[in-house]
Design a protein around this motif. Structure first.
Motif, short mmCIF file in Angstrom:
data_model
loop_
_atom_site.label_atom_id
_atom_site.label_comp_id
_atom_site.label_asym_id
_atom_site.label_seq_id
_atom_site.Cartn_x
_atom_site.Cartn_y
_atom_site.Cartn_z
N GLY A 179 0.71 -1.18 -0.21
CA GLY A 179 -0.06 -0.11 0.08
C GLY A 179 0.86 1.22 -0.02
N LYS A 180 2.04 1.30 0.49
CA LYS A 180 2.96 2.44 0.68
C LYS A 180 4.36 2.03 0.49
CE LYS A 180 0.06 4.81 4.18
NZ LYS A 180 0.16 5.18 5.53
N VAL A 181 5.11 2.99 -0.13
CA VAL A 181 6.56 2.63 -0.61
C VAL A 181 7.29 3.76 -0.14
CG1 VAL A 181 8.11 2.44 -2.63
CG2 VAL A 181 6.07 1.40 -2.81
N GLY A 182 8.38 3.38 0.56
CA GLY A 182 9.27 4.47 0.98
C GLY A 182 10.42 4.75 -0.11
N PHE A 183 10.91 5.98 -0.17
CA PHE A 183 11.86 6.39 -0.99
C PHE A 183 13.12 7.05 -0.10
CE2 PHE A 183 7.96 6.66 -3.28
CZ PHE A 183 8.32 5.97 -4.54
N PRO A 184 13.85 6.14 0.37
CA PRO A 184 15.12 6.74 1.43
C PRO A 184 16.16 7.44 0.54
CG PRO A 184 15.11 4.37 1.06
CD PRO A 184 13.88 4.85 0.45
N THR A 185 16.86 8.40 1.11
CA THR A 185 18.17 8.93 0.24
C THR A 185 19.27 8.06 0.79
OG1 THR A 185 18.28 10.40 2.04
CG2 THR A 185 16.84 11.08 -0.05
N GLU A 186 19.17 7.21 1.62
CA GLU A 186 20.40 6.34 2.20
C GLU A 186 20.28 4.84 2.40
OE1 GLU A 186 22.06 8.02 5.52
OE2 GLU A 186 22.07 10.02 4.79
N PRO A 187 20.89 3.92 2.50
CA PRO A 187 20.53 2.53 2.65
C PRO A 187 19.77 2.51 4.07
CG PRO A 187 22.93 2.91 1.80
CD PRO A 187 22.33 4.25 2.26
N VAL A 188 18.90 1.40 3.96
CA VAL A 188 18.17 1.41 5.12
C VAL A 188 18.32 0.05 5.77
CG1 VAL A 188 15.56 1.14 6.09
CG2 VAL A 188 16.29 2.65 4.13
N ILE A 189 18.32 0.01 7.05
CA ILE A 189 18.68 -1.43 7.73
C ILE A 189 17.84 -1.60 8.93
CG2 ILE A 189 20.22 -2.50 9.25
CD1 ILE A 189 22.56 -0.89 8.07
N PHE A 190 16.98 -2.57 8.82
CA PHE A 190 16.03 -3.16 9.88
C PHE A 190 16.82 -3.79 10.83
CE2 PHE A 190 13.16 -1.79 6.76
CZ PHE A 190 11.87 -1.99 7.30
N GLU A 191 16.64 -3.26 12.06
CA GLU A 191 17.33 -3.86 13.35
C GLU A 191 16.67 -5.06 13.83
OE1 GLU A 191 17.42 -0.52 15.90
OE2 GLU A 191 18.77 0.36 14.83
N ILE A 192 16.53 -6.24 12.94
CA ILE A 192 16.22 -7.40 13.20
C ILE A 192 17.32 -8.42 13.28
CG2 ILE A 192 14.49 -9.39 12.72
CD1 ILE A 192 12.79 -7.44 11.27
N ASP A 193 17.47 -9.22 14.26
CA ASP A 193 18.62 -10.49 14.22
C ASP A 193 18.41 -11.36 13.25
OD1 ASP A 193 19.52 -9.06 16.58
OD2 ASP A 193 18.41 -10.37 18.10
N ASP A 194 19.41 -11.66 12.62
CA ASP A 194 19.42 -12.73 11.47
C ASP A 194 18.71 -13.96 11.92
OD1 ASP A 194 20.43 -10.75 9.89
OD2 ASP A 194 22.80 -11.67 10.06
N GLU A 195 18.95 -14.19 13.25
CA GLU A 195 18.22 -15.68 13.57
C GLU A 195 16.86 -15.76 13.66
OE1 GLU A 195 20.54 -13.83 15.39
OE2 GLU A 195 22.27 -14.78 15.13
N LYS A 196 16.51 -14.65 13.72
CA LYS A 196 14.72 -14.56 13.53
C LYS A 196 14.18 -14.87 12.00
CE LYS A 196 14.25 -11.81 17.74
NZ LYS A 196 13.88 -10.76 18.41
N PHE A 197 15.16 -14.52 11.16
CA PHE A 197 14.75 -14.63 9.73
C PHE A 197 14.88 -16.30 9.28
CE2 PHE A 197 15.55 -10.37 9.40
CZ PHE A 197 14.52 -9.79 8.82
N GLU A 198 13.68 -16.72 8.56
CA GLU A 198 13.79 -18.01 7.95
C GLU A 198 13.80 -18.09 6.69
OE1 GLU A 198 10.37 -20.34 8.21
OE2 GLU A 198 8.99 -18.71 8.72
N ASP A 199 14.45 -18.80 5.83
CA ASP A 199 14.30 -18.78 4.47
C ASP A 199 13.08 -18.96 3.78
OD1 ASP A 199 15.05 -19.59 1.48
OD2 ASP A 199 16.90 -18.56 2.06
N VAL A 200 12.50 -18.22 2.82
CA VAL A 200 11.31 -18.49 2.23
C VAL A 200 11.50 -18.48 0.65
CG1 VAL A 200 9.56 -18.36 4.21
CG2 VAL A 200 10.51 -16.35 2.61
N SER A 201 12.59 -18.74 0.51
CA SER A 201 13.06 -18.49 -1.24
C SER A 201 12.24 -19.49 -1.95
CB SER A 201 14.55 -18.55 -1.27
OG SER A 201 15.34 -17.62 -0.58
N ASN A 202 12.24 -20.71 -1.70
CA ASN A 202 11.68 -21.81 -2.50
C ASN A 202 10.17 -21.21 -3.05
OD1 ASN A 202 14.09 -23.18 -2.68
ND2 ASN A 202 13.39 -24.39 -0.86
#
Length: 298
Positions: A99-122
């Motif tokens: 519904g909404k898109v952000g247009f940052p002028t610098e790279p954005v980093i979400f402060e979420i630990d890598d351990e909380k991400f699961e791979d859903v590429s398939n």
């Protein structure tokens, strides 16, 4: 997010979303998902790793809205880009609409630990890069007053690590148009070869050619190989036969054995030929393979 971003409402047409779904594997190398609960509310974040973009993109899904943010040259100027279409397509695969898109002028980093991400590429038809084991850290040398104990010579292990160099192979196969199913079959065959086929002194180690083969014959060759068929390549000098063979060996992790010949050689004299034998029902035709000559031991 590390920075405050002003979001704008967008409405990506459904036809655009559907058309870009098929393009996801060509432009995205990994999609990960994290579900986090905050103050009794659940927020789902998708982290998208683009192939030709240094910083990832993020889709956040809450009860109130679905947002997409990433940084690239176009988004920094407030313009739409292909990454926005890809984000919309990925969101569509998971049943939500941005519904909404952000247009940052610098790279954005979400402060979420890598351990909380699961791979859903398939789930979006993407083959994620394999994780290779890190090399053991070197240990500090120790000194001793006694003479060193002689050690046995190292033994050669049959198994080789199929993961070494696979991510580069996978990118190459995707660039050449092989679909996810075929690449998975090739990967499985490579694993089997690396586990069972041993390097010998007569073999040439499989390595990436300076210029890997490019052309439609690659897919045709792998379709035959995956179906258990042998290949006999015919063509003029410089047509790419050697390059194709070297590329296949690199992809599958297969050692190369070179058979020298001359203008009098035929394909039958190299791989084998038909011969007539006396069988139980009379005279029969049998294919006899050529046994490679072993080097003379000095």
């Amino acid at each position: 997010m590390s920075k405050k971003i002003t979001f704008k409402k967008v409405n990506v047409p459904a036809m655009t979303v559907e058309s870009w779904k098929e393009k996801i594997p060509a432009h995205v190398s990994q999609v990960e998902k994290a579900v986090i609960s905050k103050d009794g509310a659940t927020e789902t974040t998708f982290r998208i790793t683009f192939k030709k973009l240094e910083s990832p993109g993020y889709i956040t899904v809450t009860e109130d809205d679905v947002k997409f943010v990433h940084f690239c040259e176009s988004s920094a100027k407030g313009s739409s880009c292909s990454h926005m279409a890809l984000g919309s397509a990925i969101a569509g695969v998971f049943g939500v609409s941005i519904g909404k898109v952000g247009f940052p002028t610098e790279p954005v980093i979400f402060e979420i630990d890598d351990e909380k991400f699961e791979d859903v590429s398939n789930e979006v038809g993407v083959l994620p890069p394999v994780k290779t084991s890190a090399a053991p850290a070197p240990t500090a040398p120790t000194t001793s007053a006694t003479a060193p104990t002689p050690t046995a010579p190292p033994t050669t292990s049959t198994k080789r690590n199929w993961k070494d160099g696979w991510n580069e192979v996978q990118d190459y196969l995707q660039d050449q148009g092989l679909n996810t199913r075929m690449i998975l079959q090739v990967r499985e065959m490579r694993q089997d070869f690396c586990d069972t086929v041993k390097m010998t002194t007569m073999a040439v180690e499989p390595k990436k050619p300076s210029f890997p083969y490019v052309g439609e014959m690659l897919q045709r060759a792998f379709r035959h190989i995956l179906n258990g068929k042998d290949l006999i390549l015919q063509g003029d000098k410089g047509s790419g036969k050697d390059t194709l063979v070297s590329t296949i060996a690199w992809v599958l992790g297969l050692p190369l054995y070179l058979q020298t010949g001359n203008s009098d050689e035929t394909k039958e004299s190299v791989v084998g030929e038909n011969t007539i034998i006396q069988g139980p029902k009379g005279m029969e035709v049998e294919f006899v393979r050529v046994v490679p000559r072993q080097p003379v031991q000095q």
